[in-house]
Scaffold this motif. Structure first.
Motif, PDB file in Angstrom:
ATOM      1  N   THR A  69      14.005  -7.180   9.748  1.00 24.18           N
ATOM      2  CA  THR A  69      13.219  -7.003   8.525  1.00 24.18           C
ATOM      3  C   THR A  69      12.905  -5.538   8.237  1.00 24.18           C
ATOM      4  N   GLU A  70      13.140  -4.654   9.231  1.00 20.38           N
ATOM      5  CA  GLU A  70      13.065  -3.208   9.005  1.00 20.38           C
ATOM      6  C   GLU A  70      13.915  -2.489  10.030  1.00 20.38           C
ATOM      7  N   ASN A  71      14.578  -1.441   9.560  1.00 21.30           N
ATOM      8  CA  ASN A  71      15.268  -0.490  10.419  1.00 21.30           C
ATOM      9  C   ASN A  71      15.565   0.686   9.498  1.00 21.30           C
TER      10      ASN A  71
ATOM     11  N   PHE B 230       4.336   6.279   1.017  1.00 23.25           N
ATOM     12  CA  PHE B 230       3.182   6.715   1.816  1.00 23.25           C
ATOM     13  C   PHE B 230       3.383   6.267   3.259  1.00 23.25           C
ATOM     14  N   GLU B 231       3.719   7.211   4.127  1.00 22.45           N
ATOM     15  CA  GLU B 231       4.061   6.870   5.502  1.00 22.45           C
ATOM     16  C   GLU B 231       2.811   6.900   6.386  1.00 22.45           C
ATOM     17  N   TRP B 232       1.796   6.100   5.998  1.00 18.61           N
ATOM     18  CA  TRP B 232       0.593   5.884   6.812  1.00 18.61           C
ATOM     19  C   TRP B 232      -0.017   7.210   7.259  1.00 18.61           C
TER      20      TRP B 232
ATOM     21  N   TYR C 120       0.785  -9.976   4.909  1.00 19.98           N
ATOM     22  CA  TYR C 120      -0.127  -8.957   5.434  1.00 19.98           C
ATOM     23  C   TYR C 120       0.644  -7.781   6.008  1.00 19.98           C
ATOM     24  N   HIS C 121       0.678  -6.689   5.226  1.00 18.77           N
ATOM     25  CA  HIS C 121       1.275  -5.447   5.719  1.00 18.77           C
ATOM     26  C   HIS C 121       0.156  -4.405   5.762  1.00 18.77           C
ATOM     27  N   TRP C 122      -0.904  -4.737   6.545  1.00 18.06           N
ATOM     28  CA  TRP C 122      -1.933  -3.798   7.013  1.00 18.06           C
ATOM     29  C   TRP C 122      -3.082  -3.485   6.064  1.00 18.06           C
TER      30      TRP C 122
ATOM     31  N   CYS D 211      17.041  -2.640   5.190  1.00 14.82           N
ATOM     32  CA  CYS D 211      16.841  -1.218   5.451  1.00 14.82           C
ATOM     33  C   CYS D 211      15.439  -0.809   5.000  1.00 14.82           C
ATOM     34  N   TRP D 212      14.717  -0.123   5.875  1.00 15.22           N
ATOM     35  CA  TRP D 212      13.449   0.504   5.494  1.00 15.22           C
ATOM     36  C   TRP D 212      13.746   1.935   5.114  1.00 15.22           C
ATOM     37  N   SER D 213      13.622   2.299   3.846  1.00 17.07           N
ATOM     38  CA  SER D 213      12.936   1.598   2.774  1.00 17.07           C
ATOM     39  C   SER D 213      13.677   1.872   1.468  1.00 17.07           C
TER      40      SER D 213
ATOM     41  N   VAL E 152      12.381  -9.018  12.937  1.00 19.12           N
ATOM     42  CA  VAL E 152      12.335  -7.951  13.944  1.00 19.12           C
ATOM     43  C   VAL E 152      12.434  -6.606  13.229  1.00 19.12           C
ATOM     44  N   ASN E 153      11.445  -5.731  13.491  1.00 21.79           N
ATOM     45  CA  ASN E 153      11.529  -4.352  13.019  1.00 21.79           C
ATOM     46  C   ASN E 153      11.898  -3.486  14.210  1.00 21.79           C
ATOM     47  N   TYR E 154      12.930  -2.696  14.073  1.00 23.90           N
ATOM     48  CA  TYR E 154      13.348  -1.830  15.183  1.00 23.90           C
ATOM     49  C   TYR E 154      13.544  -0.406  14.692  1.00 23.90           C
ATOM     50  N   TYR E 155      12.969   0.538  15.429  1.00 21.92           N
ATOM     51  CA  TYR E 155      13.183   1.964  15.149  1.00 21.92           C
ATOM     52  C   TYR E 155      13.722   2.734  16.347  1.00 21.92           C
ATOM     53  N   TYR E 156      13.068   2.564  17.515  1.00 17.66           N
ATOM     54  CA  TYR E 156      13.482   3.324  18.717  1.00 17.66           C
ATOM     55  C   TYR E 156      12.903   2.669  19.963  1.00 17.66           C
ATOM     56  N   PRO E 157      13.521   2.947  21.118  1.00 11.26           N
ATOM     57  CA  PRO E 157      12.931   2.459  22.365  1.00 11.26           C
ATOM     58  C   PRO E 157      11.854   3.432  22.864  1.00 11.26           C
TER      59      PRO E 157
ATOM     60  N   ARG F 257      -5.125   5.431  15.411  1.00 13.02           N
ATOM     61  CA  ARG F 257      -4.308   6.246  14.518  1.00 13.02           C
ATOM     62  C   ARG F 257      -4.050   5.589  13.174  1.00 13.02           C
ATOM     63  N   HIS F 258      -4.284   4.287  13.100  1.00 12.98           N
ATOM     64  CA  HIS F 258      -4.184   3.558  11.830  1.00 12.98           C
ATOM     65  C   HIS F 258      -5.555   2.966  11.493  1.00 12.98           C
ATOM     66  N   ALA F 259      -5.701   2.539  10.239  1.00 16.12           N
ATOM     67  CA  ALA F 259      -6.954   1.901   9.817  1.00 16.12           C
ATOM     68  C   ALA F 259      -7.177   0.636  10.655  1.00 16.12           C
TER      69      ALA F 259
ATOM     70  N   TYR G  16       0.827  -1.220   0.000  1.00 16.18           N
ATOM     71  CA  TYR G  16       0.000   0.000   0.000  1.00 16.18           C
ATOM     72  C   TYR G  16       0.852   1.257   0.000  1.00 16.18           C
ATOM     73  N   GLN G  17       2.060   1.164   0.538  1.00 14.87           N
ATOM     74  CA  GLN G  17       2.901   2.354   0.646  1.00 14.87           C
ATOM     75  C   GLN G  17       3.560   2.759  -0.667  1.00 14.87           C
ATOM     76  N   ILE G  18       3.646   1.823  -1.629  1.00 12.06           N
ATOM     77  CA  ILE G  18       4.355   2.169  -2.874  1.00 12.06           C
ATOM     78  C   ILE G  18       3.554   1.951  -4.162  1.00 12.06           C
TER      79      ILE G  18
ATOM     80  N   ARG H 246       9.726  10.853   5.066  1.00 11.17           N
ATOM     81  CA  ARG H 246      10.380  10.064   4.016  1.00 11.17           C
ATOM     82  C   ARG H 246      11.447   9.154   4.615  1.00 11.17           C
ATOM     83  N   PHE H 247      11.403   7.890   4.223  1.00 16.51           N
ATOM     84  CA  PHE H 247      12.353   6.887   4.731  1.00 16.51           C
ATOM     85  C   PHE H 247      13.231   6.298   3.633  1.00 16.51           C
ATOM     86  N   GLY H 248      13.124   6.788   2.399  1.00 16.45           N
ATOM     87  CA  GLY H 248      13.769   6.096   1.282  1.00 16.45           C
ATOM     88  C   GLY H 248      15.274   6.272   1.187  1.00 16.45           C
TER      89      GLY H 248
ATOM     90  N   GLY I 137      11.796  13.577  14.663  1.00 20.99           N
ATOM     91  CA  GLY I 137      11.708  13.681  16.109  1.00 20.99           C
ATOM     92  C   GLY I 137      11.765  12.336  16.813  1.00 20.99           C
ATOM     93  N   TRP I 138      12.028  11.259  16.079  1.00 19.21           N
ATOM     94  CA  TRP I 138      12.149   9.949  16.736  1.00 19.21           C
ATOM     95  C   TRP I 138      13.534   9.846  17.368  1.00 19.21           C
ATOM     96  N   ARG I 139      13.577   9.295  18.591  1.00 21.97           N
ATOM     97  CA  ARG I 139      14.860   9.189  19.296  1.00 21.97           C
ATOM     98  C   ARG I 139      15.782   8.199  18.597  1.00 21.97           C
TER      99      ARG I 139
HETATM  100  C1  GBH Z   1       7.011   0.331  10.494  1.00 24.25           C
HETATM  101  O1  GBH Z   1       6.273   0.442  11.673  1.00 24.25           O
HETATM  102  C2  GBH Z   1       6.096  -0.137   9.376  1.00 24.25           C
HETATM  103  O2  GBH Z   1       6.172  -1.542   9.230  1.00 24.25           O
HETATM  104  C3  GBH Z   1       6.373   0.518   8.057  1.00 24.25           C
HETATM  105  O3  GBH Z   1       5.306   0.253   7.191  1.00 24.25           O
HETATM  106  C4  GBH Z   1       6.582   1.998   8.277  1.00 24.25           C
HETATM  107  O4  GBH Z   1       6.710   2.699   7.064  1.00 24.25           O
HETATM  108  C5  GBH Z   1       7.819   2.151   9.116  1.00 24.25           C
HETATM  109  O5  GBH Z   1       7.592   1.554  10.354  1.00 24.25           O
HETATM  110  C6  GBH Z   1       8.220   3.597   9.397  1.00 24.25           C
HETATM  111  O6  GBH Z   1       7.290   4.192  10.256  1.00 24.25           O
HETATM  112  O7  GBH Z   1       3.783   8.804  13.957  1.00 24.25           O
HETATM  113  O8  GBH Z   1       5.785   9.588  15.052  1.00 24.25           O
HETATM  114  O9  GBH Z   1       3.796   9.153  16.342  1.00 24.25           O
HETATM  115  C7  GBH Z   1       7.049   0.764  12.825  1.00 24.25           C
HETATM  116  C8  GBH Z   1       6.148   1.029  14.025  1.00 24.25           C
HETATM  117  C9  GBH Z   1       4.405   2.434  14.745  1.00 24.25           C
HETATM  118  C10 GBH Z   1       6.554   3.339  14.350  1.00 24.25           C
HETATM  119  C11 GBH Z   1       3.804   3.811  14.691  1.00 24.25           C
HETATM  120  C12 GBH Z   1       5.960   4.704  14.282  1.00 24.25           C
HETATM  121  C13 GBH Z   1       4.194   6.141  14.957  1.00 24.25           C
HETATM  122  C14 GBH Z   1       5.149   7.163  15.451  1.00 24.25           C
HETATM  123  N1  GBH Z   1       5.587   2.359  13.925  1.00 24.25           N
HETATM  124  N2  GBH Z   1       4.781   4.802  15.108  1.00 24.25           N
HETATM  125  S1  GBH Z   1       4.570   8.804  15.174  1.00 24.25           S
END
Ligand code: GBH
Length: 456
Positions: A369-371, A417-419, A126-128, A410-412, A299-304, A184-186, A25-27, A426-428, A341-343
């Protein structure tokens, strides 16, 4: 100190998989093409205020038509693997019933093209993007959706040859809690019992789909699931904050890891949610199904998360959303933040990986699978390069401590489309000019290409 080190060539085992990821859905865009049915995100995006600037995935990156150019970008990047997702509403426009060959043909062509460049496809089922027709029959609140998901998984498996890695779900936490409790999501619901039912039925759907894939698996095929993991850290020294962090850890991480990897729901599940739900959606045999051994964990990791105790926003538990667990997230002083603004705390990735291995002795091999790093789209994206370098160093540390990590995505590949944040975030590795759909590799694309080249 790890932040400055570039992990050396010996830091990753032989055969380590280097990849990048996207989701349908994002691309893809082309939301009405070839008989595709509406998904919950098409409908949610039309709700005023749901998505920033009223955007939707309708244009996205027009990948449904421009995929050959995107495969060429993957080939230029030198990745050995690409994680993509299949859009359920392209395969079953109504959620079930008759499969549409045209949707399946699109993914067949894409997978063939990847093979043409020796890029291994990792396919997420299934990606949402739940078919809206199924949401109208109850969505993930009802068990029937889990059964329809298993039928869909079997249909995709039958149609796609040459996919060695299957991921049933992406981030069931987001699909259930962010979609059905936080809203906040569908589908944008704010429910208690319904959201917890959704979390359970997603896990059941994983179990049923994994069973169907395994039963039909061709030689060497691997089946796994992807979870988003965020270590939950107490914001302050009080016992209240410590308890709040533990509740947050339950909601985000443990309610998924423990049934999947330990065949039991966490002991504090009823204490945290007990007034919200009677858990009547659970059936005998579900946990055995959910905990069938995984070939790998994604494992998808972005921040604690830094969690502090907070009052419930809705005092009456009967009316309380499952997201309302007496926790507030706070921004600590100190760690730098991304362009969104993500840590930025690479140590959280190492802690996630070593923590998983410590708590689950039989942990299957792990793929990250994502970072990735979000900003506003500059092509000289030094912030993204630093983020990737530091998180790869953290991954190397976890490997050195004995965690069996087999790959990193690496995401992405593309800005997309960042939901709920629309196109602004932008994450590209590749910049997309949405007006012209021109793709421009960023500094991070060249950096990652060179990094992969030095670590083959
Ligand atoms: C991933 O979710 C998704 O799998 C991927 O589709 C998405 O593009 C990617 O992260 C980047 O976000 O809106 O600042 O309040 C990671 C879990 C849950 C992290 C929702 C961001 C919202 C933070 N995400 N969260 S914010």
């Amino acid at each position: 100190a790890t932040e400055e080190r570039d992990p050396g060539a010996g830091a990753f085992p032989a055969g380590f998989v280097w990849g990048t990821a996207t989701s349908a859905y994002q691309i893809e865009g082309a939301v009405d093409e070839d008989g595709r049915g509406p998904s919950i995100w098409d409908v949610f995006s039309r709700t005023p205020g749901a998505v920033a600037a009223g955007e939707s995935g309708a244009p996205a990156c027009d990948h449904y038509r421009r995929w050959p150019e995107d495969v060429a970008l993957l080939a230029g990047l030198g990745v050995g693997a690409y994680r993509l997702s299949v859009a359920w509403p392209r395969v079953f426009p109504e959620g079930d019933g008759r499969a549409d060959r045209r949707g399946l043909d699109f993914y067949r062509r894409l997978v063939d093209a990847l093979h043409g460049h020796d890029i291994v496809p990792f396919v997420t089922l299934y990606h949402w993007d739940l078919p809206q027709a199924l949401e109208e029959r109850g969505g993930w609140r009802v068990r029937d959706t889990a059964e329809r998901f298993a039928d869909y998984a079997a249909a995709v498996h039958e149609a796609l040859d040459g996919v060695p890695y299957w991921i049933t779900l992406n981030e069931p936490y987001c699909s259930s809690i962010v979609g059905y409790a936080e809203g906040r999501h569908a589908p944008g619901a704010r429910e208690g019992h319904g959201a917890l039912a959704a979390a359970h039925h997603l896990l059941v759907g994983h179990g049923l789909a994994a069973g169907r894939l395994r039963e039909r698996a061709r030689q060497g095929e691997q089946v796994g699931v992807t979870l988003n993991m965020s270590p939950s850290v107490p914001a302050g020294p009080s016992a209240e904050d410590a308890a709040a962090a533990r509740r947050m850890d339950l909601m985000v991480n443990r309610q998924f890891t423990e049934p999947l990897l330990g065949a039991a729901y966490p002991e504090d599940m009823s204490e945290v949610y007990g007034e919200i739900s009677d858990f009547s959606f659970r059936r005998d045999g579900d946990l055995a199904l959910v905990s069938a051994p995984l070939d790998f964990l994604g494992v998808n990791y972005y921040y604690p998360i830094h969690a502090a105790a907070a009052p419930y926003t809705q005092p009456d538990p009967a009316l309380r959303s499952a997201f309302d667990i007496g926790v507030r997230t706070v921004a600590p002083d100190g760690p730098p933040t991304s362009g969104l603004g993500w840590r930025i705390e690479p140590r959280g990735l190492r802690d996630t990986l070593t923590g998983l291995a410590a708590r689950h002795p039989g942990l299957p091999p792990v793929f990250i699978t994502e970072n990735g790093y979000g900003d506003r789209g500059e092509t000289d994206d030094t912030g993204r390069v630093d983020y990737l370098r530091e998180h790869l160093a953290a991954t190397a540390e976890a490997i050195a401590e004995g965690v069996d990590v087999r790959g990193y995505f690496c995401w992405s590949l593309l800005d997309n489309f960042e939901w709920a944040r629309g196109y602004d975030a932008r994450f590209g590795l590749v910049h997309v000019d949405y007006a012209t759909q021109a793709r421009t590799p960023k500094a991070s694309y060249h950096w990652y290409r060179d990094f992969i080249g030095g670590h083959m």
